[in-house]
Design a protein around this motif. Structure first.
Motif, PDB file in Angstrom:
ATOM      1  N   UNK A   1       1.004  -1.012   0.065  1.00  0.00           N
ATOM      2  CA  UNK A   1      -0.056  -0.030   0.050  1.00  0.00           C
ATOM      3  C   UNK A   1       0.948   1.041   0.005  1.00  0.00           C
ATOM      4  N   UNK A   2       0.620   1.994  -1.043  1.00  0.00           N
ATOM      5  CA  UNK A   2       1.439   3.302  -1.164  1.00  0.00           C
ATOM      6  C   UNK A   2       0.806   4.527  -0.243  1.00  0.00           C
ATOM      7  N   UNK A   3       1.507   4.682   0.862  1.00  0.00           N
ATOM      8  CA  UNK A   3       1.190   5.825   1.657  1.00  0.00           C
ATOM      9  C   UNK A   3       2.620   6.862   1.753  1.00  0.00           C
ATOM     10  N   UNK A   4       2.584   7.804   2.579  1.00  0.00           N
ATOM     11  CA  UNK A   4       3.627   8.877   2.167  1.00  0.00           C
ATOM     12  C   UNK A   4       4.214   8.956   3.789  1.00  0.00           C
ATOM     13  N   UNK A   5       5.446   9.157   3.985  1.00  0.00           N
ATOM     14  CA  UNK A   5       6.010   9.101   5.184  1.00  0.00           C
ATOM     15  C   UNK A   5       5.820  10.781   5.819  1.00  0.00           C
ATOM     16  N   UNK A   6       5.613  11.745   5.081  1.00  0.00           N
ATOM     17  CA  UNK A   6       5.492  13.014   5.697  1.00  0.00           C
ATOM     18  C   UNK A   6       3.601  13.473   5.340  1.00  0.00           C
ATOM     19  N   UNK A   7       2.993  13.682   6.284  1.00  0.00           N
ATOM     20  CA  UNK A   7       1.745  14.046   6.343  1.00  0.00           C
ATOM     21  C   UNK A   7       1.478  15.331   5.252  1.00  0.00           C
TER      22      UNK A   7
ATOM     23  N   UNK B   1       3.269  15.978   2.705  1.00  0.00           N
ATOM     24  CA  UNK B   1       3.267  15.620   1.301  1.00  0.00           C
ATOM     25  C   UNK B   1       2.058  14.780   1.010  1.00  0.00           C
ATOM     26  N   UNK B   2       1.612  13.938   1.634  1.00  0.00           N
ATOM     27  CA  UNK B   2       0.464  13.145   1.478  1.00  0.00           C
ATOM     28  C   UNK B   2      -0.837  14.099   1.232  1.00  0.00           C
ATOM     29  N   UNK B   3      -0.844  15.166   1.814  1.00  0.00           N
ATOM     30  CA  UNK B   3      -2.000  16.063   1.680  1.00  0.00           C
ATOM     31  C   UNK B   3      -1.703  16.847   0.410  1.00  0.00           C
ATOM     32  N   UNK B   4      -0.781  17.287   0.032  1.00  0.00           N
ATOM     33  CA  UNK B   4      -0.360  17.980  -1.119  1.00  0.00           C
ATOM     34  C   UNK B   4      -0.547  17.008  -2.556  1.00  0.00           C
ATOM     35  N   UNK B   5      -0.138  15.679  -2.292  1.00  0.00           N
ATOM     36  CA  UNK B   5      -0.241  14.807  -3.411  1.00  0.00           C
ATOM     37  C   UNK B   5      -1.517  14.451  -3.534  1.00  0.00           C
ATOM     38  N   UNK B   6      -2.412  14.328  -2.633  1.00  0.00           N
ATOM     39  CA  UNK B   6      -3.836  14.028  -2.553  1.00  0.00           C
ATOM     40  C   UNK B   6      -4.636  15.036  -3.323  1.00  0.00           C
ATOM     41  N   UNK B   7      -4.067  16.272  -2.985  1.00  0.00           N
ATOM     42  CA  UNK B   7      -5.006  17.365  -3.830  1.00  0.00           C
ATOM     43  C   UNK B   7      -4.716  17.262  -4.993  1.00  0.00           C
ATOM     44  N   UNK B   8      -3.385  17.125  -5.600  1.00  0.00           N
ATOM     45  CA  UNK B   8      -3.152  16.817  -7.076  1.00  0.00           C
ATOM     46  C   UNK B   8      -3.988  15.885  -7.708  1.00  0.00           C
TER      47      UNK B   8
ATOM     48  N   UNK C   1       7.078  -2.770   6.774  1.00  0.00           N
ATOM     49  CA  UNK C   1       7.077  -1.520   6.006  1.00  0.00           C
ATOM     50  C   UNK C   1       8.471  -0.883   6.026  1.00  0.00           C
ATOM     51  N   UNK C   2       8.523   0.068   5.270  1.00  0.00           N
ATOM     52  CA  UNK C   2       9.760   0.628   4.979  1.00  0.00           C
ATOM     53  C   UNK C   2       9.667   1.986   4.127  1.00  0.00           C
ATOM     54  N   UNK C   3      10.556   2.992   4.324  1.00  0.00           N
ATOM     55  CA  UNK C   3      10.738   4.244   3.761  1.00  0.00           C
ATOM     56  C   UNK C   3      11.204   4.073   2.291  1.00  0.00           C
ATOM     57  N   UNK C   4      10.623   4.690   1.476  1.00  0.00           N
ATOM     58  CA  UNK C   4      11.308   4.504  -0.067  1.00  0.00           C
ATOM     59  C   UNK C   4      11.221   6.032  -0.662  1.00  0.00           C
ATOM     60  N   UNK C   5      12.503   6.544  -0.568  1.00  0.00           N
ATOM     61  CA  UNK C   5      12.466   7.836  -1.387  1.00  0.00           C
ATOM     62  C   UNK C   5      12.319   7.721  -2.893  1.00  0.00           C
ATOM     63  N   UNK C   6      11.793   8.666  -3.416  1.00  0.00           N
ATOM     64  CA  UNK C   6      11.604   8.772  -4.785  1.00  0.00           C
ATOM     65  C   UNK C   6      11.620  10.144  -5.364  1.00  0.00           C
ATOM     66  N   UNK C   7      12.284  10.269  -6.493  1.00  0.00           N
ATOM     67  CA  UNK C   7      12.250  11.423  -7.312  1.00  0.00           C
ATOM     68  C   UNK C   7      10.760  11.739  -8.035  1.00  0.00           C
TER      69      UNK C   7
ATOM     70  N   UNK D   1      10.790  15.548  -5.360  1.00  0.00           N
ATOM     71  CA  UNK D   1      10.099  14.297  -4.868  1.00  0.00           C
ATOM     72  C   UNK D   1       9.567  14.054  -3.554  1.00  0.00           C
ATOM     73  N   UNK D   2       9.335  12.635  -3.075  1.00  0.00           N
ATOM     74  CA  UNK D   2       8.774  12.451  -1.830  1.00  0.00           C
ATOM     75  C   UNK D   2       9.264  11.080  -1.482  1.00  0.00           C
ATOM     76  N   UNK D   3       8.801  10.881  -0.056  1.00  0.00           N
ATOM     77  CA  UNK D   3       9.264   9.554   0.365  1.00  0.00           C
ATOM     78  C   UNK D   3       8.032   8.787   0.742  1.00  0.00           C
ATOM     79  N   UNK D   4       8.072   7.477  -0.009  1.00  0.00           N
ATOM     80  CA  UNK D   4       6.823   6.813   0.405  1.00  0.00           C
ATOM     81  C   UNK D   4       6.898   5.938   1.530  1.00  0.00           C
ATOM     82  N   UNK D   5       5.686   5.832   2.289  1.00  0.00           N
ATOM     83  CA  UNK D   5       5.599   4.945   3.508  1.00  0.00           C
ATOM     84  C   UNK D   5       4.991   3.707   2.753  1.00  0.00           C
ATOM     85  N   UNK D   6       5.959   2.736   2.279  1.00  0.00           N
ATOM     86  CA  UNK D   6       5.657   1.740   1.660  1.00  0.00           C
ATOM     87  C   UNK D   6       5.018   0.625   2.623  1.00  0.00           C
ATOM     88  N   UNK D   7       3.968   0.211   2.724  1.00  0.00           N
ATOM     89  CA  UNK D   7       3.424  -0.702   3.684  1.00  0.00           C
ATOM     90  C   UNK D   7       3.107  -2.026   3.158  1.00  0.00           C
TER      91      UNK D   7
END
Length: 250
Positions: A136-142, A144-151, A187-193, A232-238
């Protein structure tokens, strides 16, 4: 497989490159759950082989069932020793007596919800294991999550909502066919450009279902957002592994 069509075959190479693999704990989680020796493995909706890599590590022959011929071709090229059946799960005939382990990575939701559990049950030998796993693709930074969800919401709503982390386990348990149903989480953090994230988005089912114009609009909105977040962002990969057993002795 219901509703999948040609969504992923069109981007098979991107899918293979952009989708993250599984953490090393997934295979041992399956192995420690199994009660009988592993003899044969089958995988439903194998795609280009991210889940296959895990199943091969268990040390038994693997048969992969993949409905899209383009995805199956990439899979076969990656793993020449695997038997690949280019057909939907609903048309696949399991070997007599079933398989020791039936795996399904990121594809359980594409199967007919009215029949998937029973078909899986029938494909497994008594005492064998069902393993449904995925990310499940979530985001480490809330923020970032809000901004990406808005996009994502800046284009017409596709009506798709995230499934809870427990949904596969709950779906399997609700069928009432299997015993010992449990869920392993990791889970793990996964940085992505920005570029890496946009390639990943191109492989999402809901994105593939949009019109070409909507896809272009969404990718542009995401690019602006991620560049504004620092490139970029960092995924909270669950990652979850739902495990269940077909009761009985072989």
């Amino acid at each position: 497989m219901q509703g999948r069509g040609n969504r992923f075959g069109e981007v098979a190479a991107v899918y293979d490159d952009a989708r993250p693999g599984y953490p090393p704990e997934v295979g041992p989680a399956m192995a420690s759950y199994m009660e009988r020796p592993l003899e044969t493995v089958a995988e439903i909706g194998a795609g280009t082989g991210h889940g296959t890599a895990v199943l091969l590590g268990l040390g038994a022959p693997v048969t992969c069932v993949e409905p899209d011929a383009r995805m199956a071709a990439v899979l076969q090229a990656r793993f020449p020793a695997v038997t690949v059946v280019a057909a939907p799960f609903e048309r696949w005939v399991p070997p007599p007596g079933g398989v020791s382990l039936l795996g399904c990575a990121m594809a359980w939701h594409w199967l007919d919800p009215q029949t998937r559990a029973k078909r899986a049950f029938d494909a497994i030998t008594p005492g064998g294991t069902l393993a449904v796993f995925g990310h499940r693709y979530a985001y480490a930074d809330p923020a970032h999550a809000a901004s990406i969800d808005a996009a994502f919401r800046s284009v017409p709503d596709d009506g798709v909502r995230p499934r809870p982390d427990t949904w596969a386990r709950d779906d399997i348990a609700a069928a009432g066919l299997f015993t010992g149903v449990e869920l392993v989480r990791m889970g793990r953090d996964l940085p992505m450009s920005t570029a890496e994230y946009l390639r990943l988005v191109r492989t999402f089912g809901p994105f593939r279902a949009r019109t070409p114009q909507e896809q272009e609009t969404l990718l542009a909105a995401l690019a602006r957002t991620l560049d504004g977040l620092g490139g970029g962002t960092t995924l909270d990969l669950r990652t979850t592994v739902a495990l269940a057993r077909r009761a009985g002795n072989a």
